[in-house]
Design a protein around this motif. Structure first.
Motif, PDB file in Angstrom:
ATOM      1  N   GLN A  54       0.829  -1.205   0.000  1.00 50.64           N
ATOM      2  CA  GLN A  54       0.000   0.000   0.000  1.00 50.64           C
ATOM      3  C   GLN A  54       0.862   1.254   0.000  1.00 50.64           C
ATOM      4  O   GLN A  54       0.627   2.182  -0.791  1.00 50.64           O
ATOM      5  N   VAL A  58       0.826   3.810  -3.153  1.00 52.80           N
ATOM      6  CA  VAL A  58       0.243   5.128  -2.924  1.00 52.80           C
ATOM      7  C   VAL A  58       1.276   6.238  -3.105  1.00 52.80           C
ATOM      8  O   VAL A  58       0.992   7.267  -3.740  1.00 52.80           O
ATOM      9  N   SER A 244      -7.888   2.444  -3.766  1.00 52.22           N
ATOM     10  CA  SER A 244      -8.328   1.804  -2.528  1.00 52.22           C
ATOM     11  C   SER A 244      -9.029   0.485  -2.807  1.00 52.22           C
ATOM     12  O   SER A 244      -8.900  -0.477  -2.034  1.00 52.22           O
ATOM     13  N   ASP A 355      -9.341   9.803  -3.745  1.00 49.78           N
ATOM     14  CA  ASP A 355      -9.033   8.502  -3.164  1.00 49.78           C
ATOM     15  C   ASP A 355      -7.565   8.437  -2.750  1.00 49.78           C
ATOM     16  O   ASP A 355      -7.235   7.976  -1.646  1.00 49.78           O
ATOM     17  N   LEU A 359      -5.754   8.007   0.966  1.00 52.19           N
ATOM     18  CA  LEU A 359      -4.775   6.974   1.233  1.00 52.19           C
ATOM     19  C   LEU A 359      -3.457   7.574   1.748  1.00 52.19           C
ATOM     20  O   LEU A 359      -2.832   7.021   2.649  1.00 52.19           O
ATOM     21  N   SER A 362      -3.894   8.421   5.333  1.00 51.24           N
ATOM     22  CA  SER A 362      -3.878   7.240   6.192  1.00 51.24           C
ATOM     23  C   SER A 362      -2.450   6.753   6.445  1.00 51.24           C
ATOM     24  O   SER A 362      -2.162   6.172   7.505  1.00 51.24           O
TER      25      SER A 362
END
Length: 365
Positions: A54, A58, A244, A355, A359, A362
């Protein structure tokens, strides 16, 4: 278990028109142009954990979007461009040979953008068979029901490949039957390569040209492939989609792939198609091959509107309710004109950017 993602996104200008990626494809070793002008591809290296995957995906995509803003370009997470002018293939000998062998239907592939998920090779026979059985999971990220404006299937991209591009060469573009061994898989590849070479010779193409640009490892588009160079087992069925969505799909797919190394994998015989297939702590049960094909076909045509597909994917370990495929949001018309298609591309370019912003945030928490 090492896992990686390759995803293709359409590139548009600020008016929603398809355009070349240009410098976007030169940002890093993970970015490149695709075989048609307006497609851009982002690849991650193999990542040991989903968290690493991830973060890598990202961060790289965020860099691409930053560059895209500076040159007035945007990325679109749709399996097809909905409706567009003619898309040109970039000059390429491999593509030229495929077009001559496969015929005019090969042009359907020019309007398709997809996602490939690679998982590290381990128990390869079980991995191949399980991925074949899980092909219906493509429904979780179907992102365009339209080909050149016409509504054709929940995943127009899968339909174009399986029903059109390789209509005359079904063994080169369809799901293959379960295998007893890796050797059996390689024998199938050799047979498909021989078939392609013979078809090329009949079209007047020199054998040396075929051998220069093709090998048994890369002569087919089958939804599941073994990649010797990487080395991975590759699932190629999902559409391009929001980051995502793809990360969630990769996470859940990897969980099943990880579990099969710690349990038994069996193919059910004479089972009820309405209740076949299970992933539990006691083992993995795969439906009979014909049932798996029927489920994949329904997933392509109807997506998550099929109760049979959603119940099956739930039994196979996917959190179906967490997915909201783009196709279900934009479906409902039999025809979408080019002006509306441009608006949809702009809308989903914005949703992709939002999106990625979420991400990125996060990752910082």
């Amino acid at each position: 278990m090492n896992t990686s993602i390759e995803v293709e996104y359409w590139v548009i200008d600020t008016d929603g028109e398809l355009t070349s990626p240009g410098a976007l494809a030169e940002i890093s070793d993970q970015t490149e142009r695709e075989f048609v002008e307006p497609l851009f591809e982002l690849k991650t290296p193999p990542c040991e954990t989903i968290d690493e995957l991830q973060r890598t995906f990202v961060v790289e995509l965020d860099d691409v979007l930053s560059r895209a803003r500076r040159v007035d370009k945007r990325l679109v997470p749709l399996g097809t461009p909905i409706n567009s002018d003619e898309i040109e293939r970039r000059p390429d000998e491999r593509g030229r040979i495929q077009k001559e062998v496969v015929g005019e239907n090969f042009d359907y592939a020019k309007y398709c953008a997809g996602t490939h998920i690679h998982v590290e090779k381990r128990n390869v026979t079980d991995q191949l068979n399980t991925l074949i059985a899980l092909d219906a999971a493509l429904a979780l990220v179907n992102s365009s029901p339209y080909f050149q404006g016409e509504r054709i299937a929940s995943s127009a991209r899968a339909y174009c490949y399986r029903k059109k591009s390789y209509e005359e060469f079904p063994k080169h573009g369809q799901l293959w039957h379960y295998v007893e061994s890796v050797g059996e898989w390689h024998r199938r590849l050799e047979n498909r390569y021989d078939e392609f070479k013979q078809a090329a010779l009949e079209e007047g193409i020199d054998e040396s040209e075929v051998e220069e640009h093709f090998s048994p490892d890369d002569v087919v588009w089958t939804p599941i492939r073994l990649r010797e160079a990487m080395p991975t087992v590759e699932w190629r069925s999902p559409d391009a989609a929001l980051p995502s969505q793809l990360l969630r799909l990769a996470d859940e797919l990897q969980s099943v792939m990880e579990q099969l190394h710690h349990t038994t994998v069996e193919i059910e015989r004479d089972s009820d198609p309405r209740n076949t297939g299970h992933v539990t702590s006691d083992g993995i049960s795969l439906p009979e091959f014909d049932t798996a094909c029927d489920l994949a076909e329904t997933a392509m045509h109807d997506g998550l509107d099929s109760t049979e597909v959603t119940r099956y994917l739930d039994r196979m370990g996917f959190s179906v309710d967490d997915y909201h495929p783009i196709s279900t949001r934009i479906d409902g018309r039999q025809f979408v004109p080019k002006s509306d298609a441009r608006d949809l591309r702009l809308e989903y370019a914005s949703l992709l950017e939002e999106d990625v912003d979420r991400l990125v945030q996060s990752l910082e928490v």
